[in-house]
Motif scaffolding. Structure first.
Motif, mmCIF file in Angstrom:
data_model
loop_
_atom_site.group_PDB
_atom_site.id
_atom_site.type_symbol
_atom_site.label_atom_id
_atom_site.label_comp_id
_atom_site.label_asym_id
_atom_site.label_seq_id
_atom_site.Cartn_x
_atom_site.Cartn_y
_atom_site.Cartn_z
ATOM 1 N N ASP A 57 57.513 -14.048 23.637
ATOM 2 C CA ASP A 57 56.989 -15.415 23.639
ATOM 3 C C ASP A 57 57.544 -16.227 24.804
ATOM 4 O O ASP A 57 57.402 -17.444 24.838
ATOM 5 N N ASP A 58 58.193 -15.537 25.745
ATOM 6 C CA ASP A 58 58.752 -16.206 26.923
ATOM 7 C C ASP A 58 58.159 -15.598 28.194
ATOM 8 O O ASP A 58 58.887 -15.149 29.087
ATOM 9 N N VAL A 59 56.839 -15.551 28.259
ATOM 10 C CA VAL A 59 56.153 -14.963 29.407
ATOM 11 C C VAL A 59 56.345 -15.884 30.614
ATOM 12 O O VAL A 59 56.072 -17.097 30.548
ATOM 13 N N ASP A 60 56.819 -15.315 31.730
ATOM 14 C CA ASP A 60 57.073 -16.122 32.917
ATOM 15 C C ASP A 60 55.761 -16.466 33.616
ATOM 16 O O ASP A 60 54.666 -16.055 33.227
ATOM 17 N N LEU A 61 55.875 -17.247 34.678
ATOM 18 C CA LEU A 61 54.695 -17.749 35.379
ATOM 19 C C LEU A 61 53.914 -16.631 36.057
ATOM 20 O O LEU A 61 52.676 -16.643 36.072
ATOM 21 N N ILE A 62 54.630 -15.653 36.608
ATOM 22 C CA ILE A 62 53.942 -14.547 37.286
ATOM 23 C C ILE A 62 53.108 -13.752 36.286
ATOM 24 O O ILE A 62 51.953 -13.377 36.553
ATOM 25 N N GLU A 63 53.676 -13.490 35.097
ATOM 26 C CA GLU A 63 52.935 -12.772 34.068
ATOM 27 C C GLU A 63 51.740 -13.585 33.578
ATOM 28 O O GLU A 63 50.676 -13.031 33.261
ATOM 29 N N GLN A 64 51.889 -14.885 33.487
ATOM 30 C CA GLN A 64 50.773 -15.721 33.061
ATOM 31 C C GLN A 64 49.628 -15.675 34.076
ATOM 32 O O GLN A 64 48.452 -15.639 33.687
ATOM 33 N N ILE A 65 49.973 -15.662 35.351
ATOM 34 C CA ILE A 65 48.937 -15.563 36.379
ATOM 35 C C ILE A 65 48.236 -14.217 36.296
ATOM 36 O O ILE A 65 46.998 -14.127 36.418
ATOM 37 N N ARG A 66 49.007 -13.151 36.083
ATOM 38 C CA ARG A 66 48.411 -11.820 35.944
ATOM 39 C C ARG A 66 47.500 -11.755 34.716
ATOM 40 O O ARG A 66 46.418 -11.163 34.767
ATOM 41 N N PHE A 67 47.941 -12.377 33.621
ATOM 42 C CA PHE A 67 47.102 -12.386 32.417
ATOM 43 C C PHE A 67 45.817 -13.168 32.650
ATOM 44 O O PHE A 67 44.728 -12.744 32.231
ATOM 45 N N ARG A 68 45.923 -14.311 33.310
ATOM 46 C CA ARG A 68 44.737 -15.139 33.540
ATOM 47 C C ARG A 68 43.735 -14.440 34.451
ATOM 48 O O ARG A 68 42.528 -14.573 34.277
ATOM 49 N N ARG A 69 44.207 -13.657 35.396
ATOM 50 C CA ARG A 69 43.300 -12.990 36.333
ATOM 51 C C ARG A 69 42.674 -11.733 35.747
ATOM 52 O O ARG A 69 41.487 -11.479 35.962
ATOM 53 N N ARG A 70 43.454 -10.970 34.982
ATOM 54 C CA ARG A 70 42.981 -9.648 34.582
ATOM 55 C C ARG A 70 42.496 -9.562 33.140
ATOM 56 O O ARG A 70 41.579 -8.796 32.855
ATOM 57 N N ASP A 343 47.739 -24.541 27.628
ATOM 58 C CA ASP A 343 48.040 -23.767 28.815
ATOM 59 C C ASP A 343 47.551 -22.339 28.640
ATOM 60 O O ASP A 343 46.814 -22.017 27.717
ATOM 61 N N THR A 344 47.979 -21.461 29.532
ATOM 62 C CA THR A 344 47.502 -20.087 29.502
ATOM 63 C C THR A 344 47.917 -19.365 28.234
ATOM 64 O O THR A 344 47.149 -18.580 27.667
ATOM 65 N N MET A 345 49.135 -19.634 27.732
ATOM 66 C CA MET A 345 49.636 -18.989 26.522
ATOM 67 C C MET A 345 49.293 -19.770 25.264
ATOM 68 O O MET A 345 49.911 -19.561 24.216
ATOM 69 N N LEU A 346 48.310 -20.660 25.341
ATOM 70 C CA LEU A 346 47.814 -21.441 24.203
ATOM 71 C C LEU A 346 48.888 -22.341 23.612
ATOM 72 O O LEU A 346 48.930 -22.568 22.388
ATOM 73 N N ARG A 347 49.747 -22.871 24.457
ATOM 74 C CA ARG A 347 50.660 -23.923 24.035
ATOM 75 C C ARG A 347 50.046 -25.265 24.414
ATOM 76 O O ARG A 347 49.472 -25.396 25.496
#
Length: 441
Positions: A57-70, A343-347
């Motif tokens: 539940d502590d996904v960093d910004l780089i992982e969030q960008i990867r999730f949003r793109r892929r 946000d990307t992680m639904l917070r």
């Protein structure tokens, strides 16, 4: 000859060994001269852990960008940009540990029956937390107020509402157990139910599915009351005796409930049987002898000619279009809310001005390292928290007799298909995580 036989038997040589005298046991012992045979090791596949499974539940910004793109669901032109059940499932799949993931689990999460099952769980857990807070307040008021007959009527209404919502969950769960509809190929005896039962494999699949559903419901309810959700869902599916989460946390939350709380939150369909004859509370709801609307057992599957406002609310929450939830006044957690407010992680974004509570490890003031608290004190802090979504107001059941059509409805309801694109994305990601070398080629 006798002496030769004795000498041969007492320490003499045989073609594959010889006898010696065992002084400890005071008897003859045969010692083989052959080399030890190689024992074939049986390869037992590693089972996915289903106890304390931690999601990230502590996904960093780089992982969030990867999730949003892929991996994030792309909104097509003309579609409303709202949060859907698929969005919540995507977050749960992205943050899930690899050791509980499997292609079968991903395929099962992308079924129409499983979608209705998840939405019914979200609706029930949201209403359960709401009524649990209300009952906590009422129990605290008993110190200065006196109960009246009106209190019992209101609490019976809460109990019946929870029973009907549990019935919504149990009807989809029963379909999955018997391998009905689109879950046929996931049955433990095969699609034709003629194969030898794979009970262990089936148990592991449902354990991981249950843990995944706990995470999905927790995300859909704004990341609050994780332990309460996990305890109640394990109680519903496994009963109090086999509630492994309660055995681990040792909260004694049911024992610490007041009688009025227990009657409302657990209902009157709880059966006390021996361990061998114990059924889960969900199955008890199906076979419970109480007055229910039979059409609840077919919502989202059979098209009924007449539906009351109460049934229309339940149908919209379980099988209706997610774009119409807000216009119909149906509350299903954050499902149906604008995507731009999160946000990307639904917070929820800070501009929304809401609080979502604590993290999963410390939600509701219960953790494995803390001492058990009473039911009232556990939920007392939750009553003052800002709400992310409004309370659920179920329409009252009809006062007249239930309508019985002259014949059983023949036309099925339109099943809402799941995203095939998202299913393939998560299957490809799982293959890359399991076989990184082949994926790199």
């Amino acid at each position: 000859m006798a002496d030769d036989d004795d000498e041969e038997g007492f320490g003499g040589a045989y073609e594959d060994g010889h006898w010696i005298w065992d002084e400890n046991n005071e008897q003859l012992a045969f010692v083989s001269d052959l080399p030890p045979m190689a024992v074939e090791a049986i390869q037992i596949p590693t089972k996915a852990p289903t106890g304390t499974v931690e999601f990230r539940d502590d996904v960093d910004l780089i992982e969030q960008i990867r999730f949003r793109r892929r991996y994030q669901r792309k909104v097509k032109p003309g579609q409303a940009e709202i949060i859907t059940v698929q969005d919540v499932k995507d977050i749960a799949l992205f943050t899930a540990p690899v050791n509980i993931m499997s292609p079968v689990l991903i395929n099962m999460l992308h079924l129409s029956t499983t979608d209705r099952f998840i939405r019914a769980l979200i609706l029930y857990c949201a209403y359960y937390l709401q009524i649990a807070d209300e009952m906590t307040r009422r129990i605290m008021e008993l110190e200065t107020k006196v109960r009246t007959p009106v209190c019992e009527l209101l609490e019976n209404e809460y109990r019946d509402n929870l029973g009907d919502l549990r019935l919504l969950v149990s009807k989809e769960y029963s379909t999955m157990l018997i391998g009905g509809s689109d879950t046929r190929k996931f049955h433990h005896m095969g699609a034709q139910k003629k194969r030898r039962s794979l009970s262990d494999k089936d148990a592991r699949l449902f354990e991981t599915l249950l843990r995944m559903c706990v995470q999905i419901v927790w995300l859909a309810l704004g990341r609050k009351s994780f332990n309460q959700i996990e305890l109640e869902m394990n109680r519903m599916f496994k009963s109090e005796i086999f509630n492994s989460v309660e055995h681990t946390l040792k909260t004694n939350y049911i024992t610490n409930m007041a009688k009025e709380e227990r009657d409302v939150l657990l209902g009157h369909c709880v059966r006390k049987d021996t361990k061998l004859n114990t059924q889960s509370p969900l199955m008890n709801e199906v076979f419970c002898h109480r007055k229910i609307d039979y059409r609840i057992l077919g919502l989202g599957v059979i098209k009924f000619p007449q539906m009351t406002p109460r049934l229309q609310y339940m149908y919209q929450a379980v099988a209706g279009d997610e774009e119409s939830l807000s216009t119909m006044g149906v509350v299903l957690g954050i499902i149906g809310m604008p995507r731009s407010a999160f946000d990307t992680m639904l917070r929820p974004l800070p501009t929304a001005g809401v609080e979502t509570g604590k993290s999963a490890k410390s939600v509701a003031g219960m953790s494995s390292g803390q001492s058990p608290k009473s039911s009232a004190s556990v939920r007392k802090s939750m009553t003052t928290a800002h709400q992310l979504y409004p309370d659920i107001v179920l329409p009252n059941p009809p006062t007249k007799e239930i309508y019985f059509p002259p014949s059983f409805p023949e036309h099925p309801e339109r099943a809402r298909p799941c995203s095939e694109t998202q299913r393939r994305r998560w299957q490809n990601r799982l293959q890359k995580l399991l076989h990184p070398q082949s994926a790199g080629r």
